[in-house]
Design a protein around this motif. Structure first.
Motif, PDB file in Angstrom:
ATOM      1  N   GLY A  26      20.638   6.206  -5.344  1.00 54.56           N
ATOM      2  CA  GLY A  26      20.881   4.804  -5.054  1.00 54.56           C
ATOM      3  C   GLY A  26      20.473   3.881  -6.176  1.00 54.56           C
ATOM      4  N   GLY A  27      20.104   4.417  -7.311  1.00 57.64           N
ATOM      5  CA  GLY A  27      19.878   3.577  -8.467  1.00 57.64           C
ATOM      6  C   GLY A  27      18.439   3.265  -8.785  1.00 57.64           C
ATOM      7  N   ALA A  28      17.496   3.619  -7.957  1.00 57.23           N
ATOM      8  CA  ALA A  28      16.097   3.291  -8.244  1.00 57.23           C
ATOM      9  C   ALA A  28      15.257   4.556  -8.212  1.00 57.23           C
ATOM     10  CB  ALA A  28      15.563   2.299  -7.218  1.00 57.23           C
ATOM     11  N   LEU A  29      14.322   4.627  -9.125  1.00 55.78           N
ATOM     12  CA  LEU A  29      13.404   5.756  -9.113  1.00 55.78           C
ATOM     13  C   LEU A  29      12.369   5.529  -8.026  1.00 55.78           C
ATOM     14  CD1 LEU A  29      12.834   6.268 -12.928  1.00 55.78           C
ATOM     15  CD2 LEU A  29      14.251   7.621 -11.405  1.00 55.78           C
ATOM     16  N   ALA A  30      12.080   6.550  -7.256  1.00 56.71           N
ATOM     17  CA  ALA A  30      11.102   6.421  -6.176  1.00 56.71           C
ATOM     18  C   ALA A  30       9.696   6.338  -6.759  1.00 56.71           C
ATOM     19  CB  ALA A  30      11.198   7.606  -5.227  1.00 56.71           C
ATOM     20  N   ALA A  31       8.920   5.402  -6.242  1.00 62.23           N
ATOM     21  CA  ALA A  31       7.517   5.276  -6.657  1.00 62.23           C
ATOM     22  C   ALA A  31       6.722   6.371  -5.966  1.00 62.23           C
ATOM     23  CB  ALA A  31       6.982   3.907  -6.251  1.00 62.23           C
ATOM     24  N   PRO A  32       5.650   6.840  -6.602  1.00 66.23           N
ATOM     25  CA  PRO A  32       4.841   7.857  -5.933  1.00 66.23           C
ATOM     26  C   PRO A  32       4.256   7.289  -4.633  1.00 66.23           C
ATOM     27  CG  PRO A  32       3.827   7.142  -8.009  1.00 66.23           C
ATOM     28  CD  PRO A  32       5.136   6.442  -7.881  1.00 66.23           C
ATOM     29  N   ALA A  33       4.177   8.137  -3.640  1.00 64.22           N
ATOM     30  CA  ALA A  33       3.658   7.705  -2.337  1.00 64.22           C
ATOM     31  C   ALA A  33       2.177   7.356  -2.456  1.00 64.22           C
ATOM     32  CB  ALA A  33       3.864   8.801  -1.311  1.00 64.22           C
ATOM     33  N   GLY A  34       1.790   6.234  -1.888  1.00 67.60           N
ATOM     34  CA  GLY A  34       0.393   5.810  -1.893  1.00 67.60           C
ATOM     35  C   GLY A  34      -0.340   6.352  -0.685  1.00 67.60           C
ATOM     36  N   PRO A  35      -1.644   6.105  -0.608  1.00 69.26           N
ATOM     37  CA  PRO A  35      -2.428   6.642   0.510  1.00 69.26           C
ATOM     38  C   PRO A  35      -2.009   6.082   1.867  1.00 69.26           C
ATOM     39  CG  PRO A  35      -3.778   5.205  -0.871  1.00 69.26           C
ATOM     40  CD  PRO A  35      -2.468   5.383  -1.568  1.00 69.26           C
ATOM     41  N   GLU A  36      -1.324   4.959   1.881  1.00 64.55           N
ATOM     42  CA  GLU A  36      -0.899   4.375   3.156  1.00 64.55           C
ATOM     43  C   GLU A  36       0.356   5.045   3.724  1.00 64.55           C
ATOM     44  OE1 GLU A  36       1.482   2.327   0.071  1.00 64.55           O
ATOM     45  OE2 GLU A  36      -0.588   2.988   0.185  1.00 64.55           O
ATOM     46  N   LYS A 112       0.111  -3.938  10.703  1.00 63.98           N
ATOM     47  CA  LYS A 112      -0.186  -4.122   9.285  1.00 63.98           C
ATOM     48  C   LYS A 112      -0.977  -2.898   8.835  1.00 63.98           C
ATOM     49  CE  LYS A 112      -0.317  -9.160   9.324  1.00 63.98           C
ATOM     50  NZ  LYS A 112      -0.155  -9.500  10.710  1.00 63.98           N
ATOM     51  N   VAL A 113      -0.467  -2.214   7.822  1.00 65.68           N
ATOM     52  CA  VAL A 113      -1.141  -1.048   7.265  1.00 65.68           C
ATOM     53  C   VAL A 113      -1.520  -1.412   5.837  1.00 65.68           C
ATOM     54  CG1 VAL A 113      -0.903   1.379   6.627  1.00 65.68           C
ATOM     55  CG2 VAL A 113       0.171   0.537   8.712  1.00 65.68           C
ATOM     56  N   SER A 114      -2.813  -1.311   5.534  1.00 64.48           N
ATOM     57  CA  SER A 114      -3.257  -1.694   4.195  1.00 64.48           C
ATOM     58  C   SER A 114      -4.308  -0.732   3.662  1.00 64.48           C
ATOM     59  CB  SER A 114      -3.800  -3.124   4.202  1.00 64.48           C
ATOM     60  OG  SER A 114      -4.801  -3.269   5.170  1.00 64.48           O
ATOM     61  N   VAL A 115      -4.311  -0.609   2.349  1.00 60.29           N
ATOM     62  CA  VAL A 115      -5.326   0.193   1.672  1.00 60.29           C
ATOM     63  C   VAL A 115      -6.573  -0.679   1.581  1.00 60.29           C
ATOM     64  CG1 VAL A 115      -5.940   1.402  -0.449  1.00 60.29           C
ATOM     65  CG2 VAL A 115      -3.578   1.456   0.374  1.00 60.29           C
ATOM     66  N   VAL A 137      -6.364  -4.460  17.662  1.00 63.33           N
ATOM     67  CA  VAL A 137      -6.809  -3.077  17.490  1.00 63.33           C
ATOM     68  C   VAL A 137      -6.835  -2.790  15.990  1.00 63.33           C
ATOM     69  CG1 VAL A 137      -6.278  -0.640  17.938  1.00 63.33           C
ATOM     70  CG2 VAL A 137      -5.779  -2.353  19.683  1.00 63.33           C
ATOM     71  N   SER A 138      -7.864  -2.084  15.565  1.00 63.23           N
ATOM     72  CA  SER A 138      -7.985  -1.681  14.172  1.00 63.23           C
ATOM     73  C   SER A 138      -8.394  -0.214  14.139  1.00 63.23           C
ATOM     74  CB  SER A 138      -9.032  -2.549  13.470  1.00 63.23           C
ATOM     75  OG  SER A 138      -9.142  -2.197  12.128  1.00 63.23           O
ATOM     76  N   VAL A 139      -7.651   0.592  13.383  1.00 60.13           N
ATOM     77  CA  VAL A 139      -7.934   2.019  13.252  1.00 60.13           C
ATOM     78  C   VAL A 139      -8.077   2.311  11.755  1.00 60.13           C
ATOM     79  CG1 VAL A 139      -7.131   4.365  13.732  1.00 60.13           C
ATOM     80  CG2 VAL A 139      -6.562   2.513  15.322  1.00 60.13           C
ATOM     81  N   ARG A 140      -9.182   2.972  11.406  1.00 60.69           N
ATOM     82  CA  ARG A 140      -9.419   3.311   9.996  1.00 60.69           C
ATOM     83  C   ARG A 140      -9.086   4.779   9.752  1.00 60.69           C
ATOM     84  NH1 ARG A 140     -14.494   1.198  11.093  1.00 60.69           N
ATOM     85  NH2 ARG A 140     -15.451   3.115  10.343  1.00 60.69           N
ATOM     86  N   PHE A 141      -8.546   5.035   8.580  1.00 58.37           N
ATOM     87  CA  PHE A 141      -8.153   6.381   8.182  1.00 58.37           C
ATOM     88  C   PHE A 141      -8.783   6.696   6.841  1.00 58.37           C
ATOM     89  CE2 PHE A 141      -4.862   4.670  10.872  1.00 58.37           C
ATOM     90  CZ  PHE A 141      -4.556   5.715  11.724  1.00 58.37           C
ATOM     91  N   ARG A 142      -9.532   7.795   6.785  1.00 59.04           N
ATOM     92  CA  ARG A 142     -10.005   8.298   5.496  1.00 59.04           C
ATOM     93  C   ARG A 142      -8.925   9.230   4.978  1.00 59.04           C
ATOM     94  NH1 ARG A 142     -15.214   8.925   8.113  1.00 59.04           N
ATOM     95  NH2 ARG A 142     -14.869  11.169   8.088  1.00 59.04           N
ATOM     96  N   MET A 143      -8.509   8.998   3.761  1.00 55.03           N
ATOM     97  CA  MET A 143      -7.406   9.723   3.158  1.00 55.03           C
ATOM     98  C   MET A 143      -7.917  10.614   2.033  1.00 55.03           C
ATOM     99  SD  MET A 143      -5.158   8.254   5.074  1.00 55.03           S
ATOM    100  CE  MET A 143      -3.672   8.966   4.395  1.00 55.03           C
TER     101      MET A 143
END
Length: 186
Positions: A26-36, A112-115, A137-143
């Protein structure tokens, strides 16, 4: 006519490969997936599960086939063990609520999902915030980085002002089960 092959410099071949891949995708290089990324995917699954499309049921993010893709090997193994106990004992396991909802039921509004702790040394923290039945509600994830990808390694829920780690619940011993070398009486 005599055609001969010329060698292409490696950097030029790699660049051409990227251009071709970008064109095909589709014309764009995919960015590497982040921890989110795995957290966002888990909430997309949970949202489909809550919608209950009426067709075939959607497995929860901690169940097959999702858990091995979204979670670290250790956390996936703990969820698998809890599931095995439930099958063998016919009882509820240590997981008494949906860890992504931080409750037995709920809804996901205004997600809202944020690093919240940037990646360093192969670790990061991601927080998912949303409203469920008009309550915040807030849920934390250790990645952790594992096998070249970010994975959920711990889920921390907050209930009545107290934090609890889902990993701690799932690490508790069970009264029976093939993995405990004590069959369940079912």
């Amino acid at each position: 006519m005599n055609l001969t092959r010329r060698s292409v410099p490696p950097f030029l071949a790699a660049t051409a490969g990227l251009i071709i891949a970008a064109t095909l995708s589709g014309g764009a290089l995919a960015a590497p997936a982040g921890p989110e990324t795995p957290v966002r995917e888990a909430y997309a699954i949970t949202t489909r599960q809550l919608a209950g499309s009426g067709g075939k049921p959607v497995a929860a993010p901690w169940q097959k086939p999702h858990r091995d893709r979204l979670m670290s090997r250790e956390l996936a193994a703990l969820f698998a063990r809890d599931e095995l106990y439930q099958e063998e004992a016919g009882e509820m396991g240590h997981l008494g609520a949906d860890p992504f909802l931080s409750g037995q039921d709920g809804e996901i509004k205004n997600l809202k999902v944020s690093v919240t702790v940037p990646p360093a040394g192969g670790k990061a923290q991601v927080t998912a915030s949303f409203r469920s039945f008009k309550q915040p509600v807030s849920v934390r994830f250790r990645m952790v980085e594992e096998g070249g990808a970010w994975k959920i390694d711990a889920i921390v829920n907050r209930v009545e002002g107290q934090d609890y780690a889902v990993r701690d619940l799932l690490s508790q011993p069970y009264e029976c089960g093939s993995f405990m070398k004590k069959p369940c009486k079912r």
